[in-house]
Design a protein around this motif. Structure first.
Motif, mmCIF file in Angstrom:
data_model
loop_
_atom_site.group_PDB
_atom_site.id
_atom_site.type_symbol
_atom_site.label_atom_id
_atom_site.label_comp_id
_atom_site.label_asym_id
_atom_site.label_seq_id
_atom_site.Cartn_x
_atom_site.Cartn_y
_atom_site.Cartn_z
ATOM 1 N N ASN A 32 0.823 -1.210 0.000
ATOM 2 C CA ASN A 32 0.000 0.000 0.000
ATOM 3 C C ASN A 32 0.857 1.259 0.000
ATOM 4 N N CYS A 33 0.308 2.370 0.516
ATOM 5 C CA CYS A 33 0.999 3.655 0.394
ATOM 6 C C CYS A 33 1.248 4.263 1.771
ATOM 7 N N PRO A 34 2.481 4.664 2.054
ATOM 8 C CA PRO A 34 2.768 5.227 3.376
ATOM 9 C C PRO A 34 2.148 6.625 3.566
ATOM 10 N N TRP A 35 1.746 7.263 2.493
ATOM 11 C CA TRP A 35 1.115 8.587 2.591
ATOM 12 C C TRP A 35 -0.409 8.439 2.587
ATOM 13 N N ASN A 36 -0.933 7.928 1.502
ATOM 14 C CA ASN A 36 -2.343 7.527 1.395
ATOM 15 C C ASN A 36 -3.355 8.641 1.624
ATOM 16 N N LYS A 37 -2.970 9.881 1.390
ATOM 17 C CA LYS A 37 -3.902 10.980 1.678
ATOM 18 C C LYS A 37 -4.349 11.754 0.435
ATOM 19 N N CYS A 38 -3.788 11.465 -0.730
ATOM 20 C CA CYS A 38 -4.121 12.281 -1.898
ATOM 21 C C CYS A 38 -5.623 12.186 -2.186
ATOM 22 N N GLU A 39 -6.225 13.341 -2.384
ATOM 23 C CA GLU A 39 -7.686 13.425 -2.524
ATOM 24 C C GLU A 39 -8.217 12.661 -3.742
ATOM 25 N N PHE A 40 -7.432 12.606 -4.801
ATOM 26 C CA PHE A 40 -7.909 12.012 -6.051
ATOM 27 C C PHE A 40 -7.672 10.505 -6.117
ATOM 28 N N CYS A 41 -6.989 9.937 -5.125
ATOM 29 C CA CYS A 41 -6.490 8.560 -5.249
ATOM 30 C C CYS A 41 -7.280 7.576 -4.377
ATOM 31 N N PRO A 42 -7.972 6.621 -4.991
ATOM 32 C CA PRO A 42 -8.730 5.660 -4.202
ATOM 33 C C PRO A 42 -7.976 4.348 -3.942
ATOM 34 N N ILE A 43 -6.788 4.219 -4.544
ATOM 35 C CA ILE A 43 -6.196 2.875 -4.680
ATOM 36 C C ILE A 43 -5.976 2.147 -3.365
ATOM 37 N N TYR A 44 -5.351 2.800 -2.403
ATOM 38 C CA TYR A 44 -4.987 2.076 -1.175
ATOM 39 C C TYR A 44 -5.806 2.528 0.036
ATOM 40 N N LYS A 45 -6.821 3.351 -0.205
ATOM 41 C CA LYS A 45 -7.598 3.860 0.931
ATOM 42 C C LYS A 45 -8.188 2.665 1.693
ATOM 43 N N ARG A 46 -8.203 2.789 2.977
ATOM 44 C CA ARG A 46 -8.670 1.752 3.915
ATOM 45 C C ARG A 46 -7.679 0.584 4.043
ATOM 46 N N ASP A 79 4.827 -1.426 -3.595
ATOM 47 C CA ASP A 79 3.663 -0.775 -4.184
ATOM 48 C C ASP A 79 3.971 0.687 -4.509
ATOM 49 N N ALA A 80 3.389 1.597 -3.683
ATOM 50 C CA ALA A 80 3.359 3.009 -4.089
ATOM 51 C C ALA A 80 4.672 3.765 -3.897
ATOM 52 N N ASN A 81 5.561 3.254 -3.054
ATOM 53 C CA ASN A 81 6.744 4.054 -2.736
ATOM 54 C C ASN A 81 7.856 3.164 -2.180
ATOM 55 N N ALA A 111 7.966 6.061 -6.694
ATOM 56 C CA ALA A 111 8.580 6.685 -5.518
ATOM 57 C C ALA A 111 7.916 8.030 -5.276
ATOM 58 N N ARG A 112 7.771 8.413 -4.023
ATOM 59 C CA ARG A 112 7.244 9.748 -3.705
ATOM 60 C C ARG A 112 8.401 10.742 -3.681
ATOM 61 N N ALA A 113 8.129 11.934 -4.207
ATOM 62 C CA ALA A 113 9.177 12.966 -4.257
ATOM 63 C C ALA A 113 9.700 13.266 -2.854
ATOM 64 N N LEU A 139 4.244 13.693 -10.006
ATOM 65 C CA LEU A 139 4.301 15.144 -9.780
ATOM 66 C C LEU A 139 2.857 15.640 -9.669
ATOM 67 N N GLU A 140 2.012 15.164 -10.527
ATOM 68 C CA GLU A 140 0.579 15.503 -10.641
ATOM 69 C C GLU A 140 0.397 16.955 -11.073
ATOM 70 N N THR A 141 0.957 17.913 -10.328
ATOM 71 C CA THR A 141 0.907 19.322 -10.707
ATOM 72 C C THR A 141 2.112 20.046 -10.110
ATOM 73 N N LYS A 151 -3.971 17.502 -1.149
ATOM 74 C CA LYS A 151 -3.266 16.843 -0.029
ATOM 75 C C LYS A 151 -2.156 15.921 -0.515
ATOM 76 N N LYS A 152 -1.372 16.437 -1.462
ATOM 77 C CA LYS A 152 -0.297 15.622 -2.045
ATOM 78 C C LYS A 152 0.891 15.476 -1.079
ATOM 79 N N GLY A 153 0.970 16.368 -0.116
ATOM 80 C CA GLY A 153 2.019 16.221 0.901
ATOM 81 C C GLY A 153 3.403 16.571 0.406
HETATM 82 S S1 SF4 Z 1 -1.366 9.143 -5.379
HETATM 83 FE FE1 SF4 Z 1 0.403 7.945 -4.761
HETATM 84 S S2 SF4 Z 1 1.176 9.018 -2.933
HETATM 85 FE FE2 SF4 Z 1 -0.914 9.720 -3.242
HETATM 86 S S3 SF4 Z 1 -2.185 8.382 -1.990
HETATM 87 FE FE3 SF4 Z 1 -2.145 7.492 -4.065
HETATM 88 S S4 SF4 Z 1 -0.497 6.026 -4.027
HETATM 89 FE FE4 SF4 Z 1 -0.217 7.374 -2.236
#
Ligand code: SF4
Length: 357
Positions: A32-46, A79-81, A111-113, A139-141, A151-153
């Motif tokens: 999963n993702c150690p950040w997991n907070k991006c508003e647009f991303c459903p992949i690893y939520k929960r 997975d994510a990072n 990898a996360r920046a 990068l997304e933006t 909430k890209k962090g």
């Molecule tokens: S976009 Fe990437 S960094 Fe953000 S919550 Fe999803 S997997 Fe994690």
């Protein structure tokens, strides 16, 4: 959120990988993702983040070798990072992977920046020497206000720092950008889409990554952004506005990167090529699309979505749309749908767009 020890898959595999890694050996180094907070991303939520033990990862590499033999030319660490692992641990994993799969020529990972910015260039160089060939970084933006909203962090400066470190180490860098990320928002009393396009180009120009990969925003159930859409706070841009935004970014780009549009969510997958030599060609494709009437744009989008979902008639690319016979066939279908039920073609378009992942 993982598969393991069934007959087809005697080692653990995570849920996603980039489209360019569809033929790669997948080795899961964390869950999963150690950040997991991006508003647009459903992949690893929960699904909580977990590091896997190095012992288990090495065993998985052995199991993969036993299952498949030495057939892979490329491998992807999930997975994510993956860079969240300590460098000596990651070195052990990559070295074992290369020993067990000598035919693997390319090892890549997400990898996360923010995480990359915590690694020294020397550590990244060690990873490169061990066999890590490419990092895919979201990068997304490059627009800080939108990074905060989503909430890209991380900040745009962090992305620049991480990108330059990766390049200095010799690891190939792929930056991901989300077209339409700002939707119809007005943040700081500005048109977010314009700031998003220009600021993203500014960051890309500073870093000049090897690859720029674009995908278009989808608002999927399970993501916080989906709730915002339901509440009316966030509205997606229409297709023409998405292309307008991409055009603005292309016009501001001054890079030597490979520009890749390999995701089915993108309106114009034909916008791909090498900068700077293909820049004007890519700009011309976007302008040609924007010169179409609303009905023609709709006809084209329906045809590309039909292709994706295996329906007929369909368009493989933008060039296909200029095959007048094909276009007429699609128009006949759309007209028939409208005659039977007004509004049904638009509803189908929306439905198909929402089904994209
Ligand atoms: S976009 Fe990437 S960094 Fe953000 S919550 Fe999803 S997997 Fe994690």
């Amino acid at each position: 959120m993982y598969q393991r020890n069934n007959r087809n898959n005697p080692y653990e595999v995570g849920p996603i990988r980039p489209p360019s890694e569809s033929n790669s050996l997948l080795i899961r180094v964390s869950r999963n993702c150690p950040w997991n907070k991006c508003e647009f991303c459903p992949i690893y939520k929960r699904h909580p983040f977990e590091k896997r033990s190095i012992e288990d990862i090495l065993k998985d590499i052995d199991a993969a070798k036993e299952t498949h033999g030495d057939v892979f030319r490329t491998a992807f660490l999930q997975d994510a990072n993956s860079l969240v692992l300590k460098t000596p641990d990651l070195l052990k994993v990559i070295t074992h992977l290369k020993n067990r799969f000598p035919a693997v020529e390319r090892v890549t990972s997400y990898a996360r920046a923010r995480t990359v910015a915590r690694k020294t260039v020397d550590e990244l160089k060690q990873l490169k020497e061990a066999g890590l060939s490419r990092l895919h970084v979201g990068l997304e933006t490059g627009y800080d206000t939108l990074l905060v909203y989503m909430k890209k962090g991380m900040t745009a400066d962090m992305a620049v720092d991480a990108g330059l470190r990766i390049k200095q180490s010799g690891i190939s860098l792929c930056f991901y950008v989300i077209i339409g990320l700002g939707g119809q928002l007005r943040l700081e009393n500005k048109e977010t889409w314009k700031e998003h396009a220009c600021e993203t180009a500014r960051v890309l120009n500073q870093v000049d990554p090897d690859y720029i990969r674009v995908r278009t925003l989808t608002i999927r159930e399970g993501s916080p952004l989906f709730e915002k859409k339901q509440e009316g706070e966030f509205k997606r841009s229409c297709d023409a506005d998405l292309v307008k935004e991409e055009l603005l970014m292309l016009e501001h780009l001054d890079v030597t990167s490979q520009f890749v549009s390999d995701h089915s969510t993108n309106i114009l997958m034909d916008i791909r090529g090498k900068f700077p030599e293909d820049k004007e060609k890519l700009i011309a494709i976007a302008k040609r699309y924007l010169a179409l009437s609303e009905d023609e744009q709709m006809n084209f989008r329906m045809g590309t979505l039909f292709r994706f979902f295996g329906y007929s008639p369909n368009y493989r690319n933008f060039k296909d749309f200029f095959d007048l016979e094909k276009r007429a066939e699609m128009q006949t279908l759309l007209d028939k749908m409208e005659a039977e039920e007004p509004g049904s073609s638009r509803n189908l378009l929306l439905h198909l767009n929402n089904m994209l992942v």
